[in-house]
Design a protein around this motif. Structure first.
Motif, PDB file in Angstrom:
ATOM      1  N   ALA A  48      61.785  33.042  51.684  1.00 16.63           N
ATOM      2  CA  ALA A  48      60.594  33.310  52.574  1.00 16.63           C
ATOM      3  C   ALA A  48      60.435  34.639  52.853  1.00 16.63           C
ATOM      4  N   ARG A  49      61.507  35.419  52.941  1.00 21.10           N
ATOM      5  CA  ARG A  49      61.445  37.079  53.167  1.00 21.10           C
ATOM      6  C   ARG A  49      60.709  37.400  51.789  1.00 21.10           C
ATOM      7  N   ALA A  50      60.888  36.977  50.962  1.00 18.86           N
ATOM      8  CA  ALA A  50      60.483  37.497  49.407  1.00 18.86           C
ATOM      9  C   ALA A  50      58.761  37.180  49.583  1.00 18.86           C
ATOM     10  N   ALA A  51      58.449  35.894  50.117  1.00 21.82           N
ATOM     11  CA  ALA A  51      57.111  35.666  50.217  1.00 21.82           C
ATOM     12  C   ALA A  51      56.321  36.240  51.301  1.00 21.82           C
ATOM     13  N   GLY A  52      56.763  37.260  52.116  1.00 17.70           N
ATOM     14  CA  GLY A  52      56.256  38.078  53.031  1.00 17.70           C
ATOM     15  C   GLY A  52      56.520  37.314  54.525  1.00 17.70           C
ATOM     16  N   PHE A  53      57.001  36.613  54.836  1.00 18.15           N
ATOM     17  CA  PHE A  53      57.448  35.999  56.302  1.00 18.15           C
ATOM     18  C   PHE A  53      58.597  36.739  56.789  1.00 18.15           C
ATOM     19  N   ARG A  54      58.093  36.876  58.073  1.00 17.75           N
ATOM     20  CA  ARG A  54      59.270  37.794  58.740  1.00 17.75           C
ATOM     21  C   ARG A  54      59.800  37.154  60.174  1.00 17.75           C
ATOM     22  N   ALA A  55      59.083  35.808  60.328  1.00 17.94           N
ATOM     23  CA  ALA A  55      59.887  35.184  61.592  1.00 17.94           C
ATOM     24  C   ALA A  55      59.456  33.714  61.429  1.00 17.94           C
ATOM     25  N   LEU A  68      55.827  32.707  60.037  1.00 16.63           N
ATOM     26  CA  LEU A  68      55.071  33.716  60.547  1.00 16.63           C
ATOM     27  C   LEU A  68      55.239  35.162  59.754  1.00 16.63           C
ATOM     28  N   THR A  69      54.311  35.816  59.400  1.00 17.94           N
ATOM     29  CA  THR A  69      54.044  36.899  58.652  1.00 17.94           C
ATOM     30  C   THR A  69      54.448  37.919  59.514  1.00 17.94           C
ATOM     31  N   GLY A  70      54.434  38.081  60.859  1.00 15.46           N
ATOM     32  CA  GLY A  70      54.674  39.080  61.638  1.00 15.46           C
ATOM     33  C   GLY A  70      56.012  38.956  62.380  1.00 15.46           C
ATOM     34  N   PRO A  71      56.738  39.973  62.671  1.00 15.03           N
ATOM     35  CA  PRO A  71      58.061  39.837  63.457  1.00 15.03           C
ATOM     36  C   PRO A  71      57.773  39.370  64.828  1.00 15.03           C
ATOM     37  N   GLY A  72      58.795  38.743  65.432  1.00 14.38           N
ATOM     38  CA  GLY A  72      58.958  38.554  67.014  1.00 14.38           C
ATOM     39  C   GLY A  72      58.423  37.062  67.206  1.00 14.38           C
TER      40      GLY A  72
END
Length: 108
Positions: free
Chosen positions: A5-12, A32-36
């Protein structure tokens, strides 16, 4: 899963339970692609949609409704209505009530 997921650009992410009558039958994962994460209002809406989805999944019938099925359901609804009307009439007659009062008493 997290490294992919992180490698695909997801942050949360959020994991939402699929619930029917307070019983969890699965989960929906939102990435989600953005954090938080999601704001609380959006998260509540997402959970409500997950709950509706769970009920739809449990109620889903893979077979198309046939015309005979519709006719049978309509006949059953008419018979049930007639039964309620008969019960209301009997209650009104034996209880000395108006038809409206008898139907209120039935609902109670």
């Amino acid at each position: 899963m997290a490294p992919f997921a992180r490698a695909a650009g997801f942050r949360a992410g959020h994991a939402l339970p699929l619930r029917v009558h307070h019983q969890t039958i699965g989960a929906v994962n939102l990435l989600l692609t953005g954090p938080g994460g999601l704001p609380e209002l959006d998260l509540n809406l997402a959970q409500a949609l997950a709950d509706v989805t769970a009920v739809a999944l449990v109620s889903w019938n893979p077979y198309p409704i046939r015309p005979d099925d519709i006719s049978t359901r309509v006949q059953a609804a008419i018979a049930a209505k007639a039964t309620v009307e008969i019960a209301g009439g009997m209650l009104a007659e034996h209880g000395g009530l108006s038809a409206a009062q008898a139907h209120v008493a039935l609902r109670a």
